[in-house]
Scaffold this active site. Structure first.
Site, PDB file in Angstrom:
ATOM      1  N   TRP A   1      -4.763 -20.509 -63.207  1.00 12.90           N
ATOM      2  CA  TRP A   1      -4.595 -21.901 -63.636  1.00 12.90           C
ATOM      3  C   TRP A   1      -3.190 -22.398 -63.356  1.00 12.90           C
ATOM      4  CZ3 TRP A   1      -8.976 -23.961 -63.536  1.00 12.90           C
ATOM      5  CH2 TRP A   1     -10.100 -23.297 -64.017  1.00 12.90           C
TER       6      TRP A   1
ATOM      7  N   LYS B   1     -12.715 -24.980 -74.805  1.00  9.85           N
ATOM      8  CA  LYS B   1     -12.554 -23.582 -75.210  1.00  9.85           C
ATOM      9  C   LYS B   1     -12.379 -23.461 -76.716  1.00  9.85           C
ATOM     10  CE  LYS B   1     -11.556 -22.707 -70.639  1.00  9.85           C
ATOM     11  NZ  LYS B   1     -10.740 -23.230 -69.553  1.00  9.85           N
TER      12      LYS B   1
ATOM     13  N   ASP C   1       0.136 -25.846 -70.656  1.00 10.18           N
ATOM     14  CA  ASP C   1      -1.320 -25.864 -70.563  1.00 10.18           C
ATOM     15  C   ASP C   1      -1.808 -24.860 -71.593  1.00 10.18           C
ATOM     16  OD1 ASP C   1      -3.980 -25.564 -70.035  1.00 10.18           O
ATOM     17  OD2 ASP C   1      -3.757 -24.894 -67.954  1.00 10.18           O
TER      18      ASP C   1
HETATM   19  C1  LIG Z   1     -10.339 -23.586 -68.378  1.00 12.67           C
HETATM   20  C2  LIG Z   1      -8.922 -23.775 -68.106  1.00 12.67           C
HETATM   21  C3  LIG Z   1      -8.472 -24.808 -67.267  1.00 12.67           C
HETATM   22  C4  LIG Z   1      -9.416 -25.746 -66.556  1.00 12.67           C
HETATM   23  O1  LIG Z   1      -9.870 -26.695 -67.427  1.00 12.67           O
HETATM   24  P1  LIG Z   1     -10.734 -27.959 -66.945  1.00 12.67           P
HETATM   25  O2  LIG Z   1     -10.849 -28.729 -68.212  1.00 12.67           O
HETATM   26  O3  LIG Z   1     -12.027 -27.414 -66.437  1.00 12.67           O
HETATM   27  O4  LIG Z   1      -9.983 -28.662 -65.879  1.00 12.67           O
HETATM   28  C5  LIG Z   1      -7.118 -24.974 -67.103  1.00 12.67           C
HETATM   29  N1  LIG Z   1      -6.242 -24.159 -67.706  1.00 12.67           N
HETATM   30  C6  LIG Z   1      -6.631 -23.143 -68.501  1.00 12.67           C
HETATM   31  C7  LIG Z   1      -5.607 -22.269 -69.157  1.00 12.67           C
HETATM   32  C8  LIG Z   1      -7.979 -22.932 -68.724  1.00 12.67           C
HETATM   33  O5  LIG Z   1      -8.376 -21.928 -69.516  1.00 12.67           O
END
Ligand SMILES: *Cc1c(COP(=O)(O)O)cnc(C)c1O
Length: 362
Positions: free
Chosen positions: A106, A198, A174
């Site tokens: 990511w 998540k 993030d």
């Molecule tokens: C799942 C995830 C993403 C991607 O998320 P989207 O909402 O599908 O764009 C980005 N960063 C992390 C750490 C993730 O776990």
């Protein structure tokens, strides 16, 4: 409150992921009528009084649970965390330099997008060792616009224990896969963002907590939809906001609050992760590629002596009601995602199953 009639499995999926049963029950009623309005939550106008109250409550609960001061705006945006990979540098980079910590798939994706808007300095990387650890020292750039990191690496199963130290610019995180899993000092950050699917709710909404002064400094020559300042001015409703997802997120925040807040979540998550890692550490049958001190409490990544055994375990676990254990397609192996809403019984049940599996196949 309705009782769900369908038997539920333990869902270890990395995302979209398990939600609290109480939230699902509450939501199932709101689908037909939001409160006593006689109109379902998905059917209300995003500008009507009943939904505006939902949005206000979602923000108030986020502020209360996470301890967000009035120096920060709370936004509910679309496009997932992946849109924030773009929106952050689009607003803040403006041809300058940003520091990025490269700790997994990511963050690699975030770096790729940032390069469109300026210079990326890789302050530290774990790439050479297949992202099996969290770098502890970083080379930051004087005059950088921001410092971006991924607090929990969903695919590789590593997690920062605290903020990286020594950054020379506002921290941007993030936090998609560990948001609200433990207390956070918001004042240490410029931006915190997380796709909801998540730990916070369904797919379709992204929580963005942004320091207002940073938002004000954002580029004005980019499309309005992507300007944080416009989104703040319009209270997340520049266009139609993801009403249903926001409703569910507000219920998840209420559930977190009822269950001891972020400290309660941390205690619950530490206890669950310990049960699972203790099992993995108990014999050589189980292998964990991740450095011990950097193990994720959210995504537990492990391997077996052979791929055949891994496939067998996934198949038998699924049949026994433990779903979603297959590792990410880019790394293989196994992964148990044990977010806030995974009950302790899910983990103890999985560990009993694993011990039996080991006795038969070890
Ligand atoms: C799942 C995830 C993403 C991607 O998320 P989207 O909402 O599908 O764009 C980005 N960063 C992390 C750490 C993730 O776990």
């Amino acid at each position: 409150m309705t009782t769900l009639q369908v038997p539920r499995k333990f869902n270890f999926s990395a995302g979209p992921a398990v939600l609290p049963l109480e939230v699902l029950q509450e939501t199932s009623e709101a689908l037909f009528s939001l409160g006593k309005t006689g109109i379902g939550v998905m059917e209300h106008s995003h500008r009507g009084k009943p939904f505006v109250a939902v949005l206000a409550e979602a923000e108030a609960l986020a502020r209360e649970v996470m301890g967000i001061s009035s120096d920060y705006a709370v936004l509910f945006l679309q496009g997932g965390a992946s849109q924030q990979f773009i929106q952050v540098p689009m607003n803040l980079l403006q041809g300058g330099t940003a520091d990025y910590l490269e700790t997994g798939v990511w963050s690699e994706k975030a770096i790729k997008e940032a390069k469109r808007y300026g210079t990326v300095n890789i302050a530290s990387t774990s790439k050479a060792e297949n992202h099996t650890f969290i770098p502890k020292t970083h080379k930051f750039t004087a005059g950088s616009k921001f410092t971006h990191f991924t607090s929990n690496n969903t695919i590789f199963g590593t997690q920062f224990r605290g903020e990286p130290t020594g950054a020379l610019s506002p921290l941007v995180v993030d936090a998609s896969s560990d948001i609200c899993s433990k207390p956070i000092d918001v004042s240490k950050y410029g931006i915190i963002y997380a796709g909801a699917q998540k730990n916070l709710g369904p797919a379709g909404v992204t929580l963005v907590v942004i320091r207002k002064d940073l938002a004000e400094q954002g580029a004005k020559d980019i499309p309005q939809l992507f300007q944080y300042g416009e989104q703040i001015k319009n209270e997340s409703c520049y266009n139609t906001c993801p009403t249903f997802s926001i409703y569910v997120v507000s219920r998840v925040f209420a559930w977190i609050k009822r269950n001891g807040g972020l400290a309660g979540m941390a205690a619950h998550n530490e206890a669950k992760a310990k049960v699972l890692y203790d099992c993995l550490d108990s014999s050589d049958f189980w292998k964990t590629p991740v450095a011990k001190e950097d193990r994720s409490l959210m995504n537990v990544v492990f391997r077996l002596p052979s791929e055949e055994l891994e496939e067998k375990l996934i198949k038998e676990a699924t049949a026994a009601g433990f779903d979603g254990l297959k590792g990410h397609r880019s790394v293989g192996g196994l992964r148990a995602s044990i977010y806030n809403a995974m009950p302790k019984e899910g983990v103890t049940g999985l560990v009993s199953f694993m011990k039996e599996f080991e006795a038969k196949n070890g």
